[in-house]
Design an enzyme around this catalytic site. Structure first.
Site, PDB file in Angstrom:
ATOM      1  N   SER A  61      61.425  71.558  32.801  1.00 61.56           N
ATOM      2  CA  SER A  61      60.726  70.956  32.517  1.00 61.56           C
ATOM      3  C   SER A  61      61.266  70.516  30.643  1.00 61.56           C
ATOM      4  O   SER A  61      60.981  69.270  29.832  1.00 61.56           O
ATOM      5  CB  SER A  61      59.199  71.322  31.132  1.00 61.56           C
ATOM      6  OG  SER A  61      59.672  72.091  29.983  1.00 61.56           O
ATOM      7  N   SER A  62      62.597  69.951  30.539  1.00 56.82           N
ATOM      8  CA  SER A  62      63.397  69.846  29.855  1.00 56.82           C
ATOM      9  C   SER A  62      64.800  69.160  30.065  1.00 56.82           C
ATOM     10  O   SER A  62      65.304  70.103  31.188  1.00 56.82           O
ATOM     11  CB  SER A  62      63.244  70.141  28.473  1.00 56.82           C
ATOM     12  OG  SER A  62      64.456  71.073  28.190  1.00 56.82           O
ATOM     13  N   GLY A 114      67.286  69.935  33.768  1.00 57.57           N
ATOM     14  CA  GLY A 114      65.861  70.883  34.375  1.00 57.57           C
ATOM     15  C   GLY A 114      65.064  70.063  35.162  1.00 57.57           C
ATOM     16  O   GLY A 114      64.900  70.089  36.492  1.00 57.57           O
ATOM     17  N   LEU A 172      62.213  83.357  28.942  1.00 58.94           N
ATOM     18  CA  LEU A 172      63.252  84.227  29.304  1.00 58.94           C
ATOM     19  C   LEU A 172      63.352  85.019  28.203  1.00 58.94           C
ATOM     20  O   LEU A 172      64.361  86.091  28.149  1.00 58.94           O
ATOM     21  CB  LEU A 172      64.393  83.418  29.521  1.00 58.94           C
ATOM     22  CG  LEU A 172      64.241  82.905  30.917  1.00 58.94           C
ATOM     23  CD1 LEU A 172      64.602  81.381  31.562  1.00 58.94           C
ATOM     24  CD2 LEU A 172      64.605  84.169  32.668  1.00 58.94           C
ATOM     25  N   THR A 179      67.767  85.388  25.887  1.00 57.94           N
ATOM     26  CA  THR A 179      67.613  84.216  26.794  1.00 57.94           C
ATOM     27  C   THR A 179      68.581  83.562  27.549  1.00 57.94           C
ATOM     28  O   THR A 179      68.237  83.523  29.070  1.00 57.94           O
ATOM     29  CB  THR A 179      67.631  82.957  25.217  1.00 57.94           C
ATOM     30  OG1 THR A 179      66.880  82.858  24.466  1.00 57.94           O
ATOM     31  CG2 THR A 179      66.807  81.821  26.030  1.00 57.94           C
ATOM     32  N   TYR A 203      77.562  86.904  12.787  1.00 59.18           N
ATOM     33  CA  TYR A 203      77.507  86.429  13.293  1.00 59.18           C
ATOM     34  C   TYR A 203      77.629  84.907  13.268  1.00 59.18           C
ATOM     35  O   TYR A 203      77.643  84.343  11.654  1.00 59.18           O
ATOM     36  CB  TYR A 203      75.393  86.453  13.603  1.00 59.18           C
ATOM     37  CG  TYR A 203      74.565  84.595  14.369  1.00 59.18           C
ATOM     38  CD1 TYR A 203      74.634  85.554  15.714  1.00 59.18           C
ATOM     39  CD2 TYR A 203      74.277  84.004  14.188  1.00 59.18           C
ATOM     40  CE1 TYR A 203      73.820  85.064  15.994  1.00 59.18           C
ATOM     41  CE2 TYR A 203      73.551  83.407  14.851  1.00 59.18           C
ATOM     42  CZ  TYR A 203      73.162  83.221  15.629  1.00 59.18           C
ATOM     43  OH  TYR A 203      72.919  82.708  17.381  1.00 59.18           O
TER      44      TYR A 203
END
EC number: 1.1.1.-
Length: 316
Positions: free
Chosen positions: A38-39, A42, A89, A136, A192
């Site tokens: 949807s974006s 994609g 996801l 994800t 991180y």
């Protein structure tokens, strides 16, 4: 010397569009799932597959946005077969629900396009308490693929047509953490790095496709698995970057950055082009076979990631 826009062995280049690389291909009778349809690229991937006659199932987080995209595709491609289903996801529960509903619908599955992704976000945990980019971009797709693999095997056997699994990775796979995949530090917030965590998740996309290709080959199944770099495209994936960087990127964009139709080209090429028949365990860029980093040839690492991912998804 390589120039942006120069053609490779396939006859296509960074300038080729998704329509160009699938020109003349008849996808009638094929069914595809496109995650994140949807974006960004994609949307174009879903549209071009539908244009070629493929029945497209858009697996999207926001079904409202998905319905709008479906409406646009059907307007542009009269007779297009497009469905919208909900998939988050980063949630294993959602992935399992999607797979269960897909199987209950009795739909075949020829093409699985693992396209959805998030990029360089601040440190966050998924619903399953796993670092969000890993959860994800890699783990959700790993579980989705695992749950739909039997459906793909049955479809390829019954239709006598090759199944194709396509993982949308990125050149960012070169910029993971120094150790590649931090199995023991996936959730370590103190060290991180949003960019390296993105690179790690994209490295995992390549390793996943390679291990999958190996296993499918060993099983003698007519399904291929490949990964790819779509190119640098200005889509909403860039949302977490600051405006200064976006401006700097914008300044060189007209020379180096792809349009969305160009950005979706390699995915559509690997999914539909007959040149790719039988090709498996490869990494593509600009609709040509390309070279990923040496680390992805490490079969032990790929197997370790497979086992690690299996354990994480089984424990939920």
């Amino acid at each position: 010397m390589w120039f942006f826009g120069s053609k490779g062995a396939s006859g296509f280049s960074s300038r080729s569009t998704a329509e160009e690389v699938t020109h003349g291909v008849d996808g009638t009778g094929l069914t595809a799932i496109v995650t994140g349809a949807s974006s960004g690229i994609g949307v174009e991937t879903a549209r071009v597959l539908a244009l070629r006659g493929v029945h497209v199932v858009m697996a999207v987080r926001n079904t409202g946005a998905g319905a709008k995209v479906k409406e646009d595709i059907v307007k542009q491609v009269p007779g297009a077969k497009v469905d919208v289903m909900e998939l988050e996801l980063s949630s294993m529960e959602s992935v399992r629900k999607f797979a269960s509903e897909y199987k209950s619908a009795g739909l075949p599955l020829n093409l699985l396009i693992n396209n959805a992704g998030i990029m360089a976000c601040p440190f966050m945990l998924s619903k399953d308490n796993i670092e969000l980019q890993f959860a994800t971009n890699h783990l959700g797709h790993f579980l989705l693929t695992k749950l739909l693999l039997d459906t793909m095997k049955n479809t390829s056997r019954e239709s006598k047509r090759e199944g194709r699994i396509v993982n949308v990775s990125s050149e960012a796979h070169r910029y993971s953490y120094p150790e590649g995949v931090r199995f023991d530090k996936i959730n370590d917030e103190s060290s991180y790095s949003s960019i390296r965590a993105y690179g790690q998740s994209k490295l995992c996309n390549v390793l996943h496709a390679n291990e999958l290709a190996k296993q499918l080959k060993e099983d003698g199944v007519n399904i291929t698995a490949n990964s790819l770099h779509p190119g640098a495209i200005m889509t909403n994936l860039w949302g977490y970057f600051n405006s200064y960087l976006a401006g700097a990127v914008g300044a060189v964009a007209k020379y180096m950055v792809k349009s969305v139709p160009q950005g979706a080209a390699t995915t559509c090429y690997v999914a539909l082009n007959p040149q790719v028949a039988g090709v498996t365990g490869e990494y593509f860029s600009d609709s040509n076979i390309a070279k990923p980093i040496e680390l992805v040839k490490d079969t032990e690492l790929a197997k370790k990631l497979w086992d690690f991912s299996t354990k994480l998804t089984d424990s939920q």
